[in-house]
Design an enzyme around this catalytic site. Structure first.
Site, PDB file in Angstrom:
ATOM      1  N   LYS A   1      -5.457   5.351   0.580  1.00 19.37           N
ATOM      2  CA  LYS A   1      -6.358   4.780   1.580  1.00 19.37           C
ATOM      3  C   LYS A   1      -7.694   5.512   1.601  1.00 19.37           C
ATOM      4  O   LYS A   1      -8.745   4.919   1.872  1.00 19.37           O
ATOM      5  CB  LYS A   1      -5.713   4.845   2.964  1.00 19.37           C
ATOM      6  CG  LYS A   1      -4.351   4.166   3.069  1.00 19.37           C
ATOM      7  CD  LYS A   1      -4.432   2.687   2.752  1.00 19.37           C
ATOM      8  CE  LYS A   1      -3.100   1.993   2.985  1.00 19.37           C
ATOM      9  NZ  LYS A   1      -2.048   2.429   2.033  1.00 19.37           N
TER      10      LYS A   1
ATOM     11  N   ASN B   1      -2.834  -2.257  -3.810  1.00 19.04           N
ATOM     12  CA  ASN B   1      -1.605  -1.575  -4.226  1.00 19.04           C
ATOM     13  C   ASN B   1      -1.650  -1.320  -5.725  1.00 19.04           C
ATOM     14  O   ASN B   1      -1.839  -2.258  -6.507  1.00 19.04           O
ATOM     15  CB  ASN B   1      -0.391  -2.446  -3.895  1.00 19.04           C
ATOM     16  CG  ASN B   1      -0.288  -2.759  -2.416  1.00 19.04           C
ATOM     17  OD1 ASN B   1       0.224  -1.961  -1.646  1.00 19.04           O
ATOM     18  ND2 ASN B   1      -0.800  -3.918  -2.008  1.00 19.04           N
TER      19      ASN B   1
ATOM     20  N   GLU C   1      -5.762  -3.869   1.660  1.00 19.61           N
ATOM     21  CA  GLU C   1      -5.533  -2.713   0.797  1.00 19.61           C
ATOM     22  C   GLU C   1      -5.356  -3.163  -0.635  1.00 19.61           C
ATOM     23  O   GLU C   1      -5.160  -4.356  -0.917  1.00 19.61           O
ATOM     24  CB  GLU C   1      -4.293  -1.937   1.252  1.00 19.61           C
ATOM     25  CG  GLU C   1      -2.992  -2.730   1.131  1.00 19.61           C
ATOM     26  CD  GLU C   1      -1.780  -1.961   1.609  1.00 19.61           C
ATOM     27  OE1 GLU C   1      -1.926  -0.792   1.993  1.00 19.61           O
ATOM     28  OE2 GLU C   1      -0.667  -2.528   1.578  1.00 19.61           O
TER      29      GLU C   1
ATOM     30  N   LYS D   1      -4.675   4.495   9.579  1.00 17.76           N
ATOM     31  CA  LYS D   1      -3.820   4.417   8.391  1.00 17.76           C
ATOM     32  C   LYS D   1      -3.664   5.774   7.714  1.00 17.76           C
ATOM     33  O   LYS D   1      -4.653   6.442   7.413  1.00 17.76           O
ATOM     34  CB  LYS D   1      -4.418   3.441   7.369  1.00 17.76           C
ATOM     35  CG  LYS D   1      -4.432   1.990   7.804  1.00 17.76           C
ATOM     36  CD  LYS D   1      -4.883   1.093   6.649  1.00 17.76           C
ATOM     37  CE  LYS D   1      -4.665  -0.372   6.957  1.00 17.76           C
ATOM     38  NZ  LYS D   1      -4.947  -1.215   5.775  1.00 17.76           N
TER      39      LYS D   1
ATOM     40  N   SER E   1       5.178  -5.185  -5.497  1.00 14.72           N
ATOM     41  CA  SER E   1       6.410  -5.968  -5.587  1.00 14.72           C
ATOM     42  C   SER E   1       6.259  -7.372  -5.049  1.00 14.72           C
ATOM     43  O   SER E   1       5.184  -7.808  -4.671  1.00 14.72           O
ATOM     44  CB  SER E   1       7.527  -5.238  -4.838  1.00 14.72           C
ATOM     45  OG  SER E   1       7.203  -5.145  -3.467  1.00 14.72           O
TER      46      SER E   1
ATOM     47  N   GLU F   1       2.386   4.184   1.298  1.00 10.71           N
ATOM     48  CA  GLU F   1       2.677   2.821   0.863  1.00 10.71           C
ATOM     49  C   GLU F   1       4.023   2.405   1.446  1.00 10.71           C
ATOM     50  O   GLU F   1       4.831   3.232   1.847  1.00 10.71           O
ATOM     51  CB  GLU F   1       2.726   2.738  -0.668  1.00 10.71           C
ATOM     52  CG  GLU F   1       1.436   3.157  -1.356  1.00 10.71           C
ATOM     53  CD  GLU F   1       0.270   2.253  -1.039  1.00 10.71           C
ATOM     54  OE1 GLU F   1       0.497   1.079  -0.709  1.00 10.71           O
ATOM     55  OE2 GLU F   1      -0.877   2.714  -1.096  1.00 10.71           O
ATOM     56  N   GLY F   2       4.263   1.074   1.468  1.00 11.90           N
ATOM     57  CA  GLY F   2       5.598   0.591   1.811  1.00 11.90           C
ATOM     58  C   GLY F   2       5.750  -0.010   3.195  1.00 11.90           C
ATOM     59  O   GLY F   2       6.799  -0.536   3.525  1.00 11.90           O
TER      60      GLY F   2
ATOM     61  N   ARG G   1       2.575 -13.605   2.744  1.00 13.33           N
ATOM     62  CA  ARG G   1       3.544 -13.065   3.700  1.00 13.33           C
ATOM     63  C   ARG G   1       3.129 -13.508   5.098  1.00 13.33           C
ATOM     64  O   ARG G   1       1.976 -13.333   5.495  1.00 13.33           O
ATOM     65  CB  ARG G   1       3.595 -11.539   3.616  1.00 13.33           C
ATOM     66  CG  ARG G   1       4.259 -11.034   2.342  1.00 13.33           C
ATOM     67  CD  ARG G   1       4.062  -9.558   2.152  1.00 13.33           C
ATOM     68  NE  ARG G   1       2.652  -9.252   1.908  1.00 13.33           N
ATOM     69  CZ  ARG G   1       2.179  -8.021   1.780  1.00 13.33           C
ATOM     70  NH1 ARG G   1       2.982  -6.978   1.892  1.00 13.33           N
ATOM     71  NH2 ARG G   1       0.892  -7.826   1.548  1.00 13.33           N
TER      72      ARG G   1
ATOM     73  N   ARG H   1      -1.777  -5.371  -6.754  1.00 10.85           N
ATOM     74  CA  ARG H   1      -1.840  -6.487  -5.801  1.00 10.85           C
ATOM     75  C   ARG H   1      -2.859  -6.128  -4.730  1.00 10.85           C
ATOM     76  O   ARG H   1      -2.723  -5.117  -4.039  1.00 10.85           O
ATOM     77  CB  ARG H   1      -0.485  -6.761  -5.160  1.00 10.85           C
ATOM     78  CG  ARG H   1      -0.447  -8.129  -4.437  1.00 10.85           C
ATOM     79  CD  ARG H   1       0.839  -8.354  -3.652  1.00 10.85           C
ATOM     80  NE  ARG H   1       0.918  -7.486  -2.499  1.00 10.85           N
ATOM     81  CZ  ARG H   1       1.927  -6.659  -2.259  1.00 10.85           C
ATOM     82  NH1 ARG H   1       2.955  -6.567  -3.093  1.00 10.85           N
ATOM     83  NH2 ARG H   1       1.920  -5.900  -1.172  1.00 10.85           N
TER      84      ARG H   1
END
Length: 418
Positions: free
Chosen positions: A252, A68, A66, A309, A73, A313-314, A393, A46
């Site tokens: 990253k 992923n 970014e 950064k 998810s 992740e997350g 989002r 993604r």
């Protein structure tokens, strides 16, 4: 992910400063030294973007936040939220009551024009996440070549985000007839075995694909048990989603390295590289092997224009605003190698209706757009490659992070106006 010499060299500075990246990099080196048993890779990605508006004189453009490459998810949730929005607009937007009038006003419809099904489809595009992502998993299973083998979903101890990944499991069975089992890394260490030729077995069944919905952060490896399990899975001939190399591509540091002059051209044509670069935000490396003094001075003087950064992740790990300058002061030159600096993307605000815990509020919000893609290939042949849906989002003005599972944002839908 297949250019391991470039990947390893790129990540060495970050690995020296960040133990988790270092452990993954060491595993990658060991596996390639021993000999890779499975050349087929499955990628479920993604790529996230925000619409940067910048100054009044500049045209808005999408800039990448970014990419992923592990546990990408929210695909099932994004599809279901889109269905909810299409239902609400088609059901309640065509009546003559106050609700319909409010909807028509909010979305700029002519008074009393209502919402036809055609309007809904035109403005709220269909999402294909629950078609494309299970199809990619099924294609990898097919490429493995053992029909009765099973797909293993590697999950967290607390089954975090199960309502998202279980829908992929159901679609795999209902549409493709592929069986899924879920296990934690600790359970796999105890229950799975690997034969001499690399065949991975679980409860007597051969495993065709290992799909990681956990394993993306150090918290997923509290003991050596989890690391041992990951090593066994990586050394097996099951197809991994992602392999350790593929996971490292999502670091990253790799994103920043690809933004250097000439880096993307190593992998793409000049024309495609130019297109890709048009979506890059400003990215700067830090620490050893990087000339970072000038950008650090600039960032400390105007920290509101940058994001610091780490290789994580997350959600919930980045530094914004005055915290950027504070953290840069604390870090030694060696420790800075675990971070990158990124231009802060400045999207425009939109009034949005937010519902959380049963409470409705209208507030100024901004959105992040994610585009899924899937890939199955062995370096010579591409078995499957396609766009795989979208995610929006939305978060309130003043909220820095954007993760839904981390509690910072909510899932929304794109509304097309053209």
């Amino acid at each position: 992910a297949r250019d391991v010499a470039w990947l390893h060299a790129t990540l060495e500075p970050a690995a020296s400063a960040d133990p988790f990246t270092g452990r993954l990099l060491q595993m990658s080196k060991e596996i390639h030294r021993e000999g890779l048993k499975q050349p087929i890779m499955l990628g479920i990605h993604r790529s996230d973007y925000m619409l940067h508006e910048g100054s009044e004189n500049s045209e808005p453009r999408f800039l990448q936040v970014e990419l992923n490459t592990i546990a990408s998810s929210m695909g099932a949730h994004a599809l279901n939220v889109g269905k909810l929005h299409r239902f609400l607009l088609s059901r309640f937007g065509g009546d003559g009551d106050r609700v319909a009038q409010a909807l028509q006003s909010h979305f700029g419809l002519a008074p009393s024009s209502g919402w036809s099904q055609r309007d809904v489809q035109r403005h709220l595009p269909e999402n294909v996440t629950l078609q494309a992502i299970p199809a990619a998993l099924a294609k990898a299973h097919q490429a493995y070549g053992v029909k009765d083998a099973k797909v293993v979903f590697v999950v967290n101890e607390d089954l975090r985000n199960f309502a998202d990944w279980c829908q992929l499991e159901y679609a795999l069975w209902q549409t493709h007839g592929v069986r899924v089992v879920q296990r934690t890394l600790a359970q796999l260490k105890q229950q799975a075995t690997m034969e001499q030729d690399g065949t991975l077995r679980l409860d007597g069944s051969e495993v065709s694909v290992v799909y990681y919905r956990a394993g993306y952060g150090p918290e997923d490896y509290p003991t050596e048990v989890q690391w041992d399990a990951r090593g066994m899975l990586e050394r097996s001939k099951a197809i991994k989603c992602p392999s350790v190399d593929y996971q490292l591509v999502g670091a990253k540091k790799v994103q920043q390295a690809l933004a250097r002059p000439g880096a993307v051209e190593r992998f793409l044509s000049s024309r495609d590289s130019s297109k890709l670069r048009s979506c890059f935000a400003g990215l700067w490396g830090l620490g050893p092997q990087e000339d970072d003094e000038e950008i650090i001075r600039t960032a400390m003087a105007s920290p509101e224009h940058y994001v610091l950064k780490p290789q994580r992740e997350g959600g919930g790990h980045n530094f914004y605003g005055s915290d950027v300058a504070k953290k840069l002061k604390e870090l030694s030159r060696e420790d800075r190698g675990a971070y990158i600096l990124m231009q802060r993307i400045m999207p425009g605000l939109q009034p949005s209706v937010m519902t959380r815990q049963g409470q409705l509020k209208v507030m100024n919000c901004l959105s992040e757009f994610g585009f899924y893609s899937v890939y199955v290939g062995d370096g010579r042949r591409v078995y499957f490659s396609r766009h795989a849906g979208h995610l929006v989002r939305t978060k309130a003005q003043g909220v820095d992070e954007g993760g839904v599972a981390a509690g910072y944002a909510v899932i929304s839908s794109p509304y097309l106006t053209g």
